[in-house]
Design an enzyme around this catalytic site. Structure first.
Site, PDB file in Angstrom:
ATOM      1  CE  LYS A  22      -1.515   1.517   4.079  1.00  8.35           C
ATOM      2  NZ  LYS A  22      -1.329   3.006   4.611  1.00  8.35           N
ATOM      3  CG  ASN A  23       2.042   2.682   3.487  1.00  8.00           C
ATOM      4  OD1 ASN A  23       1.265   3.080   3.289  1.00  8.00           O
ATOM      5  ND2 ASN A  23       2.827   2.506   4.865  1.00  8.00           N
ATOM      6  CB  CYS A 116      -4.419  10.525  12.415  1.00  6.44           C
ATOM      7  SG  CYS A 116      -4.084   8.848  11.712  1.00  6.44           S
ATOM      8  NE  ARG A 121       0.398  10.269  10.631  1.00  4.11           N
ATOM      9  CZ  ARG A 121      -0.176   9.389  10.083  1.00  4.11           C
ATOM     10  NH1 ARG A 121      -1.166   8.909  10.369  1.00  4.11           N
ATOM     11  NH2 ARG A 121       0.448   8.955   8.928  1.00  4.11           N
ATOM     12  N   PRO A 122       1.499  16.166  11.903  1.00  6.34           N
ATOM     13  CG  PRO A 122       3.469  17.103  12.706  1.00  6.34           C
ATOM     14  CD  PRO A 122       2.368  15.993  12.974  1.00  6.34           C
ATOM     15  CB  ILE A 123       1.977  18.491   6.402  1.00  3.40           C
ATOM     16  CG1 ILE A 123       1.134  19.398   6.317  1.00  3.40           C
ATOM     17  CG2 ILE A 123       1.216  17.211   6.327  1.00  3.40           C
ATOM     18  CD1 ILE A 123       0.733  19.929   5.222  1.00  3.40           C
ATOM     19  CG  ASP A 124       6.473  20.308  10.829  1.00  2.00           C
ATOM     20  OD1 ASP A 124       5.821  19.272  10.717  1.00  2.00           O
ATOM     21  OD2 ASP A 124       7.446  20.573  11.581  1.00  2.00           O
ATOM     22  CG  ASP A 308       2.981   1.356   9.530  1.00  2.00           C
ATOM     23  OD1 ASP A 308       3.305   1.771   8.390  1.00  2.00           O
ATOM     24  OD2 ASP A 308       2.677   2.364  10.374  1.00  2.00           O
ATOM     25  NE  ARG A 400      -7.513   4.343   5.320  1.00  3.66           N
ATOM     26  CZ  ARG A 400      -6.625   4.943   6.397  1.00  3.66           C
ATOM     27  NH1 ARG A 400      -6.890   5.480   7.530  1.00  3.66           N
ATOM     28  NH2 ARG A 400      -5.590   5.680   5.499  1.00  3.66           N
TER      29      ARG A 400
END
Ligand code: EPZ
Length: 435
Positions: A22-23, A116, A121-124, A308, A400
């Site tokens: 998936k990833n 989440c 879950r930042p995206i900085d 994971d 998912r």
């Protein structure tokens, strides 16, 4: 909404194969926006997240045609620049279109991923990297608005407080492919999925070096052609199935396990006393002797133990005599599975980013609630090993990231039924009915 009804306590045996990663699939699907022609992907897993990414690409105007495990994505008709909230909220990996859109169109509007269940879950780091390439970044009404006339190569440190970032590395690497000059990414993620993306981009004409190391270099190019890509087997699904053998004290074979990507997982299983050996016929995991040892396990970015697999290992250690400590250094809050395991009789105490586990002889079946993708897998493995029956609700989380995991486990000897969700019955109701 589906649920799984599990009759626990049966050993497993036989062989099973894992589906495509998936990833690896999701960032590559996003990166097709950089190419100038149809891309054929082979070995694509039939997952809800893959369907969501396909919907996202179609919403941008790309053609996406699925045929079994093959998918053809043609980005040429794509003219959209907005990745809508309703799609990105379902699948955080939707943020992976940010870099490719910026490189393709010079502008992008991508919804912030939102909350989440596994923690903040930042995206900085994504935004830091794209700004370093010359993008003007604003946050407006819950969206990242990025604009860049031209992107210019830069030296960028993507190291975050928990180490490297997989999708930030994917986003910045994808954008750097179209930047003028050289980009050096320090603190790059080394995950196999990042390497898979980089190799796909190189097959399309990019010039990326250092893949799989903490320092990735990208020499910008004018345009990318196109290439086909084979998605390899999912190392996290393989690890999940390996843990299922250990938890049920069984012996199974995983025919297409990507063993070379699983060193940390297999080493930890061996430390616990699980026999793992790779041969021409795949990976064999044998825990039939049943004498497993407690361990202290700490997750970290690749090549460390994957976060994971943390929930799955936690479930396993609940039935190993002695005291084990599981620490998640990547997602310190990723312990939603602990309360459900305790309801099955596990003895676990939270301590910061760790779970302190006192092993018990066995878990007991119970009504359970899935909360996130890997916690769902952990609860399913726990239910398969437990004495008695369990019902697991909200298994859309499981779908998912796993293609019918219950069917794979049933082929190995488990007894799991997928059915329509029915209200959980109280103990008294069950007692009255004599169940
Ligand atoms: C990828 O998520 C995976 N998802 C996750 O798998 C996986 O758990 C994670 O990498 C870690 O291996 C996909 O590849 C689609 P990160 P990603 O950015 O990229 C912090 C699953 O179960 N961080 O590597 O979103 C972050 O908070 C999913 O298949 C920042 O601080 O994870 C975390 O603590 C779940 N700032 C750490 O870095 C940022 O800008 C690692 O996160 C980005 C991340």
């Amino acid at each position: 909404m589906d649920m799984l009804v599990v009759q626990g306590g049966r050993p497993l045996s036989g062989a099973v194969s894992v589906d495509g990663s998936k990833n690896a699939t999701l960032p590559i699907m996003a990166a097709t926006l950089l190419t100038d022609g149809p891309v054929r992907l082979r070995g694509v897993p039939a997952l809800a997240d893959v369907d969501t990414m396909a919907r996202l690409l179609r919403s941008l105007g790309a053609d996406v045609i699925r045929s079994g495990s093959q998918m053809v994505i043609d980005p040429r008709p794509a003219s959209g620049i907005v990745a809508e909230y309703d799609l990105v909220r379902r699948m955080r990996a939707g943020v992976c279109v940010l870099g490719p859109l910026l490189a393709r169109c010079g502008t992008a509007q991508v919804s912030l991923p939102g909350g989440c269940n596994i923690g903040h879950r930042p995206i900085d780091l994504h935004l830091r990297g794209l700004a370093a390439l010359g993008a003007d970044i604003r946050i407006c009404s819950g969206y990242v608005v990025a604009e860049a006339g031209t992107l210019t190569g830069a030296r960028i440190d993507l190291t975050g407080p928990q180490g490297s970032s997989v999708t930030a590395t994917c986003n910045v690497m994808s954008a750097a492919v179209a930047a003028r000059g050289e980009t050096v990414i320090l603190g790059a993620a080394q995950e196999p999925e990042v390497v898979c993306l980089g190799r796909f981009l190189n097959d399309c004409g990019a010039k990326i070096g250092g893949l799989g190391s903490p320092i990735v270099t990208v020499d910008g190019v004018e345009r990318l052609a196109t290439a086909d890509v084979d998605i390899g087997p999912d190392r996290i699904e393989a690890a999940t199935l390996a843990v299922s053998a250990a938890l049920t004290r069984s012996r199974i074979r995983i025919d297409n396990a990507p063993v070379s990507q699983m060193d940390a997982v297999l080493s930890r299983l061996a430390d616990m006393g699980v026999d793992c050996f790779a041969g021409d016929d795949g990976l064999t995991v044998d825990a039939r002797h049943g004498r497993l040892r407690p361990v202290n396990l700490v997750t970290s970015p690749y090549p460390g133990i994957p976060t994971d697999t943390q929930a799955q290992f936690t479930a396993l250690l609940t039935t190993v005599p002695g005291t084990s400590v599981v620490t998640d250094r990547v997602f310190p809050e990723r312990f939603m599975h602990v309360s459900e395991l305790i309801r099955m009789g596990a003895r676990i105490r939270r301590a910061g980013n760790s779970a302190v586990i006192e092993g018990v002889p066995h878990l007991s079946g119970a009504p359970l609630m899935a909360s996130d993708l890997r916690a769902s897998a952990a609860l399913l493995l726990a239910a398969v090993s437990a004495e008695g029956d369990s019902q697991i609700r909200r298994i859309y989380h499981l779908d998912r990231g796993y293609v019918r995991l219950e069917e794979k486990l049933n082929r190995l000897g488990a007894t799991i039924q997928r059915c329509q969700d029915i209200p959980a019955r109280s103990v008294s109701e069950n007692t009255r009915s004599g169940e």
